[in-house]
Design an enzyme around this catalytic site. Structure first.
Site, mmCIF file in Angstrom:
data_model
loop_
_atom_site.group_PDB
_atom_site.id
_atom_site.type_symbol
_atom_site.label_atom_id
_atom_site.label_comp_id
_atom_site.label_asym_id
_atom_site.label_seq_id
_atom_site.Cartn_x
_atom_site.Cartn_y
_atom_site.Cartn_z
ATOM 1 N N SER A 105 0.825 -1.200 0.000
ATOM 2 C CA SER A 105 0.000 0.000 0.000
ATOM 3 C C SER A 105 0.865 1.259 0.000
ATOM 4 O O SER A 105 1.655 1.468 -0.913
ATOM 5 C CB SER A 105 -0.963 -0.040 1.197
ATOM 6 O OG SER A 105 -1.932 0.976 1.102
ATOM 7 N N ASP B 278 -8.441 -2.990 -7.044
ATOM 8 C CA ASP B 278 -7.862 -2.680 -5.744
ATOM 9 C C ASP B 278 -8.903 -2.041 -4.828
ATOM 10 O O ASP B 278 -9.455 -0.980 -5.126
ATOM 11 C CB ASP B 278 -6.673 -1.736 -5.934
ATOM 12 C CG ASP B 278 -5.964 -1.456 -4.629
ATOM 13 O OD1 ASP B 278 -4.985 -2.151 -4.339
ATOM 14 O OD2 ASP B 278 -6.403 -0.541 -3.903
ATOM 15 N N HIS C 217 -6.479 -5.840 -1.369
ATOM 16 C CA HIS C 217 -5.506 -4.766 -1.200
ATOM 17 C C HIS C 217 -4.423 -5.308 -0.277
ATOM 18 O O HIS C 217 -4.650 -5.503 0.905
ATOM 19 C CB HIS C 217 -6.164 -3.529 -0.597
ATOM 20 C CG HIS C 217 -5.225 -2.362 -0.450
ATOM 21 N ND1 HIS C 217 -4.719 -1.689 -1.540
ATOM 22 C CD2 HIS C 217 -4.687 -1.768 0.648
ATOM 23 C CE1 HIS C 217 -3.931 -0.708 -1.114
ATOM 24 N NE2 HIS C 217 -3.882 -0.736 0.205
#
Length: 401
Positions: free
Chosen positions: A181, A279, A347
């Site tokens: 991330s 995502d 994610h």
């Protein structure tokens, strides 16, 4: 592209937290815990968290064939783009080492279990804790009568590397810099700099996990992500550290080089892109942020993708198109690059046992993420894998759709 074909599905925060990271792991014991190391002398160099506390990392030592190999992973956790947000963050674990967990379990690519992580299990594995709010990008400070905030991501990065070099990083034979991330975005910013610290004989590569944040319009046709990152860059004083070749090419909007899609062409080291084509973080924050859905038309769809209507599915596929298009040159022309773009609503996938290398992990052409990354890193075979679009792609048994 119109609103319908351009937007995407808004997955609820609850579902997002379920995905990030997936809690599907082997049995844990106290022996699996890795202690937090604080870089105490970093404070004298101003290499501090938002609140002024020292930065830290968790190191699990390698052994045997992996004794001189190093895996460094940036922790993720969003950003703060206003002083008010950063003040709040400075009172939490992603803004202060005072509030960080003192021990952590390592999963997926960081696991020490050979059956769960066959290629990297015996490497030196480091989790770099995230406490600057800007993907380790800036070097500035904010102060008024009541508040003092330190935006020192660049100094934190250097202080941690300097702390690790005499611990064996200076004689590295193989190294991989990764992150999830906001940490995945940090790998784009620091990949080539990481290479500069290591022996010229070392094999050094980088991987981003769920770090390809796209410069796209939301369903209201506003550039939500662009405006957000512009404020992050300004607050952090990060523009001076962005890739010069990139900022020169985007001289009217140099802050856009914070976006991986613009920075990637200028990364020289071999790079691997691991991302979902759908995502979930970007769905909820950049494509369909709450402000764009006041009537909650996406409410049912956001909780269960199979309930999405035809128009919503079109917007979903529109986002996938943007992801693939942003990576098309990398896919077509990078001779040293690798890629695993699946169709799971997810994610961050590399740091979960359930999605990294399990019997029911997502696969593309019958390869798990771990196998694909390993084939790329060790050059066993070319490894650029693109999944079919939802619902024809991977069976995501560990990810509810």
């Amino acid at each position: 592209m119109n609103t319908t074909s351009y937007g995407f599905v808004y997955i609820s925060l609850l579902l997002l937290l379920t995905f990030t990271p997936l809690r599907i792991h082997a049995s844990e014991t106290k022996d699996d815990l890795v202690e937090l190391t604080l870089v105490q002398n970093a404070t004298t160099l101003g290499a501090v968290c938002l609140d002024g506390s020292p930065p830290g990392y968790h190191l699990d030592r390698g052994y045997g064939s992996g004794a001189n190999n190093w895996l460094l992973v940036f922790e993720g956790g969003g950003w703060c783009h206003t002083t008010a947000e950063c003040v709040k963050r400075a009172k939490e674990k992603r803004g202060s080492s005072t509030h960080m967990e003192k021990w952590k379990h390592f999963y997926g690519i960081m696991s020490k279990n050979a059956s769960l992580n066959p290629d990297f299990y015996n490497w030196n594995r480091i989790k770099i804790r995230y406490c600057d709010g800007g993907s380790f990008s800036g070097d500035s400070m904010y102060q008024n009568e009541t508040v003092k905030l330190y935006f020192r991501g660049q100094r934190i990065w250097k202080a941690i590397i300097d702390d690790l070099l005499p611990k064996g990083l200076n004689v590295t034979e193989k190294a991989l810099l990764s992150g999830c991330s906001a940490g995945g975005l940090a790998t784009f910013l620091h990949c080539d700099n990481f290479t500069s610290y290591l022996p010229k004989t070392a094999t050094v590569k980088c991987m981003s996990d769920a770090g390809v944040f796209l410069d796209i319009k939301d369903i209201s046709l506003n550039y939500t992500a662009r405006h957000y990152f512009e404020k992050v860059v300004a607050l952090q004083g990060a523009q001076q550290f962005l890739n010069e070749n990139c900022t020169s090419s985007l001289h009217d909007y140099p802050y856009q080089c914070f976006f991986p899609q613009y920075a990637l062409p200028y990364v020289k080291a071999p790079y691997f892109i691991l991302n979902s084509a759908y995502d979930t973080y970007q769905i909820g924050h950049h494509l369909v942020p709450p402000s764009t859905d006041p009537s909650k038309d996406w409410e049912q769809c956001k909780n269960k993708t199979k309930t999405c209507d035809e128009d919503q599915l079109k917007t979903l596929q529109g986002f996938r198109y943007e992801m693939i298009n942003a990576l098309s040159d990398f896919n077509d022309f990078s001779e040293t690059g690798g890629m695993f773009i699946n169709s799971c609503f997810a994610h961050c996938q590399a740091e979960s046992d359930g999605t990294w290398f399990a019997p029911d992990s997502p696969r593309i052409h019958d390869k798990t993420i771990a196998e694909s990354v390993g084939d790329w890193y060790f050059e066993r075979t070319p490894s650029k894998l693109l999944d079919k679009p939802y619902p024809l792609g991977s069976r995501c048994r560990n990810i509810t759709d």
